[in-house]
Design a protein around this motif. Structure first.
Motif, short mmCIF file in Angstrom:
data_model
loop_
_atom_site.label_atom_id
_atom_site.label_comp_id
_atom_site.label_asym_id
_atom_site.label_seq_id
_atom_site.Cartn_x
_atom_site.Cartn_y
_atom_site.Cartn_z
N UNK A 26 14.76 1.27 -11.99
CA UNK A 26 14.21 1.89 -10.79
C UNK A 26 14.33 3.40 -10.93
N UNK A 27 13.26 4.05 -11.34
CA UNK A 27 13.31 5.50 -11.57
C UNK A 27 13.07 6.30 -10.30
N UNK A 28 12.29 5.76 -9.36
CA UNK A 28 12.01 6.49 -8.12
C UNK A 28 13.16 6.29 -7.14
N UNK A 29 13.16 7.08 -6.08
CA UNK A 29 14.25 7.02 -5.10
C UNK A 29 14.12 5.78 -4.22
N UNK A 30 15.28 5.23 -3.86
CA UNK A 30 15.31 4.04 -3.00
C UNK A 30 14.93 4.40 -1.57
N UNK A 31 14.21 3.49 -0.92
CA UNK A 31 13.91 3.59 0.50
C UNK A 31 14.12 2.21 1.10
N UNK A 32 15.12 2.09 1.96
CA UNK A 32 15.45 0.81 2.57
C UNK A 32 15.53 0.96 4.08
N UNK A 33 15.15 -0.09 4.79
CA UNK A 33 15.28 -0.09 6.25
C UNK A 33 16.64 -0.68 6.59
#
Length: 49
Positions: A26-33
């Protein structure tokens, strides 16, 4: 392999959660709700440095 990352609420900018991420997969930044105890609501949380 996994590195520790901090998740920050996009609404109130509080840093609420710590988690681990495999940076090879996972190279991009995490986005979690996730639930924010300061906003008292489920909001989007983004990875910070």
């Amino acid at each position: 392999m996994a590195d520790k990352v901090v998740l920050e609420c996009t609404v109130c900018k509080q840093r609420n959660y710590n988690t681990f991420k495999n940076k090879k997969n996972t190279t991009e930044r995490l986005e979690l709700k996730k639930y924010c105890k300061f906003c008292k609501d489920h909001t989007m949380h983004k990875e910070t440095k």
